[in-house]
Design an enzyme around this catalytic site. Structure first.
Site, PDB file in Angstrom:
ATOM      1  N   HIS A 168       0.860  -1.188   0.000  1.00  0.00           N
ATOM      2  CA  HIS A 168       0.000   0.000   0.000  1.00  0.00           C
ATOM      3  C   HIS A 168       0.891   1.230   0.000  1.00  0.00           C
ATOM      4  O   HIS A 168       1.766   1.380   0.850  1.00  0.00           O
ATOM      5  CB  HIS A 168      -0.918   0.017   1.223  1.00  0.00           C
ATOM      6  CG  HIS A 168      -1.810   1.230   1.258  1.00  0.00           C
ATOM      7  ND1 HIS A 168      -3.028   1.273   0.609  1.00  0.00           N
ATOM      8  CD2 HIS A 168      -1.647   2.442   1.843  1.00  0.00           C
ATOM      9  CE1 HIS A 168      -3.580   2.457   0.791  1.00  0.00           C
ATOM     10  NE2 HIS A 168      -2.765   3.195   1.542  1.00  0.00           N
ATOM     11  N   CYS A 169       0.673   2.106  -0.969  1.00  0.00           N
ATOM     12  CA  CYS A 169       1.480   3.318  -1.095  1.00  0.00           C
ATOM     13  C   CYS A 169       0.754   4.470  -0.405  1.00  0.00           C
ATOM     14  O   CYS A 169      -0.262   4.967  -0.924  1.00  0.00           O
ATOM     15  CB  CYS A 169       1.722   3.653  -2.572  1.00  0.00           C
ATOM     16  SG  CYS A 169       2.739   5.134  -2.813  1.00  0.00           S
ATOM     17  N   PRO A 170       1.233   4.916   0.754  1.00  0.00           N
ATOM     18  CA  PRO A 170       0.546   6.013   1.453  1.00  0.00           C
ATOM     19  C   PRO A 170       0.648   7.344   0.716  1.00  0.00           C
ATOM     20  O   PRO A 170      -0.224   8.207   0.884  1.00  0.00           O
ATOM     21  CB  PRO A 170       1.271   6.063   2.807  1.00  0.00           C
ATOM     22  CG  PRO A 170       2.616   5.475   2.551  1.00  0.00           C
ATOM     23  CD  PRO A 170       2.419   4.443   1.496  1.00  0.00           C
TER      24      PRO A 170
END
Length: 262
Positions: A168-170
């Site tokens: 997951h890329c914040p």
């Protein structure tokens, strides 16, 4: 003889067939995505990143284009910024590969007791044959209430299961998985190229500064811009190379950080 209470299931009934439609409806199960407070601000990061990208690209083109005789680096910088923004938009708006419920029932209590092993893992599994005839093992997601195939994983931020989950890329506010991983790699590649071109163009512009012009603020600004863009090119470009290596080795970030199973 006493009557036993009727057992009910929380699996929704299949939609009735009509007009040739399939009797099994495909739904998305699990809690609503927007129920997670972290997901409600998912566009904040991409918006800030897009603004920074445009500003840095515009500064580079505006400062170096009037100075440099050879405009090649300036043109490449501008094109790289445009394609980086396009690829970033695809990463954010393309479905990463969300697993959808296909009308399959939940595992019964006997299956759960037989497959769950609290000392090792706490999940329910099943075996099946894939389209190639190979035996694979699916896992039951208790949150989404569906069977997820091998290499799929649940994202606690997005509250969904995704196929071939990478991470997951914040910053971009979305998961990187089966369907948008290629766009993520292209985004890193173009952003890294833009950083390198911006640093090179700024460096050449500084190299053409003569005499007393060294004391002007724009010269120091170009030096600082060169350092920042060089850092972006090295860090972002290196990340793109790492993800290219992951794809060529048929691996994901999650699998490299944890034990690869299934």
């Amino acid at each position: 003889v006493g009557t036993q209470p009727m057992q009910t299931s929380n699996v929704p009934a299949a939609a009735p067939a009509g007009n040739g439609a399939s009797s099994t409806a495909i739904h998305v199960r699990g809690p609503p995505v927007l129920s997670n407070p972290k997901y409600s601000v998912r566009f904040l990061g991409p918006g800030i990143l897009a603004t920074v990208t445009v500003v840095l690209g515009g500064i580079g083109v505006g400062l170096t284009e009037p100075v440099l005789e050879d405009k090649t680096m300036v043109v490449v910088l501008g094109i790289s910024v445009i394609f980086a923004l396009i690829c970033m938009s695809l990463v954010v708006f393309v479905d990463p590969g969300m697993i959808k419920w296909e009308g399959e029932p939940e595992p019964d209590e006997e299956t759960r007791l037989r497959t769950e092993n609290p000392s090792v893992h706490s999940y329910t599994t099943r075996e099946r044959e894939d389209e190639n005839g190979d035996k694979v093992q699916d896992r039951w997601c208790r949150t989404c209430k569906l069977w997820r195939p091998p290499r799929a994983s649940h994202c606690a931020t997005c509250n969904r299961c995704f196929a071939r989950f990478d991470h997951h890329c914040p910053v971009l506010g979305t998961c990187i998985a089966a369907r948008n991983h290629r766009f993520f790699i292209l985004f890193l590649g173009f952003a890294g190229l833009a950083g390198c071109m911006g640093a090179a163009a700024a460096g050449m512009a500084v190299n053409q500064v003569e005499g007393d012009k060294w004391g002007q603020p724009v010269t120091y600004f170009l030096i600082g811009y060169c350092v920042v863009m060089a850092w972006i090119g090295i860090v972002v470009g290196s990340s793109g190379l790492v993800h290219c290596w992951l794809v060529t080795t048929d691996a994901t970030t999650k699998e490299k950080l944890t034990t690869r199973e299934g």
